[in-house]
Design an enzyme around this catalytic site. Sequence first.
Site, PDB file in Angstrom:
ATOM      1  N   SER A 175       0.842  -1.296   0.149  1.00  0.00           N
ATOM      2  CA  SER A 175       0.144  -0.018  -0.073  1.00  0.00           C
ATOM      3  C   SER A 175       0.823   1.202  -0.025  1.00  0.00           C
ATOM      4  CB  SER A 175      -0.807  -0.105   1.300  1.00  0.00           C
ATOM      5  OG  SER A 175      -0.094   0.185   2.395  1.00  0.00           O
ATOM      6  N   LYS A 176       0.217   2.214  -0.005  1.00  0.00           N
ATOM      7  CA  LYS A 176       1.052   3.564  -0.178  1.00  0.00           C
ATOM      8  C   LYS A 176       1.812   3.968   0.941  1.00  0.00           C
ATOM      9  CE  LYS A 176      -0.549   5.940  -3.789  1.00  0.00           C
ATOM     10  NZ  LYS A 176       0.425   5.915  -4.783  1.00  0.00           N
ATOM     11  N   ARG A 177       1.545   3.117   1.878  1.00  0.00           N
ATOM     12  CA  ARG A 177       2.569   3.620   3.001  1.00  0.00           C
ATOM     13  C   ARG A 177       3.858   3.100   2.796  1.00  0.00           C
ATOM     14  NH1 ARG A 177       0.956   0.397   7.244  1.00  0.00           N
ATOM     15  NH2 ARG A 177      -0.538  -0.472   5.824  1.00  0.00           N
TER      16      ARG A 177
ATOM     17  N   GLY B 298       5.447   3.169   0.206  1.00  0.00           N
ATOM     18  CA  GLY B 298       6.115   3.901  -0.800  1.00  0.00           C
ATOM     19  C   GLY B 298       5.088   3.854  -2.362  1.00  0.00           C
TER      20      GLY B 298
ATOM     21  N   GLU C  37       4.411   5.391 -11.013  1.00  0.00           N
ATOM     22  CA  GLU C  37       5.371   6.160 -10.183  1.00  0.00           C
ATOM     23  C   GLU C  37       6.882   5.726 -10.301  1.00  0.00           C
ATOM     24  OE1 GLU C  37       3.640   6.908  -6.090  1.00  0.00           O
ATOM     25  OE2 GLU C  37       2.452   5.326  -6.650  1.00  0.00           O
TER      26      GLU C  37
END
Length: 432
Positions: free
Chosen positions: A200-202, A204, A210
Amino acid sequence: MSVRVRFAPSPTGTLHVGSARTALFNWLFAKHEGGTFILRIEDTDQKRSNPVYLQDINESLAFLGISADEGPYFQSQRQAIYKDHVDRLIAAGKARLQDGGVVFPVPPQQVTFADLLHGDITVDTTLFESLVLLKSDGTPTYNFACVVDDALMKITHIIRGDDHIANTPKQILLYQAMGFSLPVFAHIPLIVGADRARLSKRQGATSVAEYRAAGYLGEAFFNYLALLGWSPGGNREFVPPAEIVQLFDLTKVKKAAAFFDQRKLDWLNSQYLKQLPVPTLADLLAQRLQAKGLLSQAVDRAWLERIAALLQDRLKVLEDIEEEHNFFFQEPLVYQEKAVEKFLRQDGMGPRLLELKERLSRLADFETAAIEQAVRGMVAEQHLEAKDLIHPARVAVTGRAVSPPLFEVMSILGKEKVISRLDYAATVLAKG
Ligand code: GLU
């Protein structure tokens, strides 16, 4: 029967690394088997679907170097087909109208299917609620549209994430109700981050976009994703895409969650960067720097190729060039405050750098060896230690405490820039 697989993303967000790996495994299986890879856009949720994400899907697949042999099909353009199949189910007494939509009452039974990776999975449907086929706005649900499409598109193998295992028994009931034969199911493990929770985004970056923007190479990303949950054996990590196609074996995909290891990806990417011909790397760097406005269009190719050759073994990702080697392009230079403090704010540093400037300005030939000779000559004559001249000169010329070999950097920068940077450092930054 020849293999037909599909990748069926919903264009409701940027393509997640996990979805990209699902696409890649489908594609690899198709290519390995000489089969067909189909792209189907599951865009029945018109409110959440957005053309921007469709473009992102296309760009991300292109980045990986994979393309559809058939499609894209759009579920939003297939409403009549879903309606037709609903009507048939209603006519057969297997589905009924409810609250403006159409539902399928689930017959209580045991559903067993042989997952290619997980083995037999049996689910008791007694506690299932009726499945909604069409919502009150007339749009089909995921489970229904998916089954109709997979059957009509003659999909032979459904390869998708583990998170869909719970949908599979429901879909099997629909296959049976509509008289379709079953495909093979293979549910592949999720990708988890350092905390072992779903990536998840946490942790990275989670979207392919991206990684692309950061300057990972498509081949490196392909290699990395393919080895997330699958292995060619022999502890091999660096396996070029064409070889992966030859070796890929869907039945050998591991059941356990795959750990996304950023450092391994970085290492792989640096290996791919090292293998590029220098002119190709120079092209990639130029495109990147020009897009960011750090380099003019009229760039000296030979000069850029010297930079590419110097940095080839030093870059992990292309974006390192903007962060760690911006001194080639930046004007005025940005100095690391700590480096200035440590190496330039020393008594007598101003005169020392001015002396170096004098000596370098006398060089007719600003080549690496000549620069080195001048620097070492000054060190010897003035009874300095090499580091007491080289470190301050590095900060003066690059703004940084660490850089690629200084004499080569100076030569690439050219006499004029080196002289003016030494002058500025000597008169403005250093202590007299
Ligand atoms: N649109 C679904 C998803 O993105 C497809 C799942 C499937 O492959 O059946 O999760």
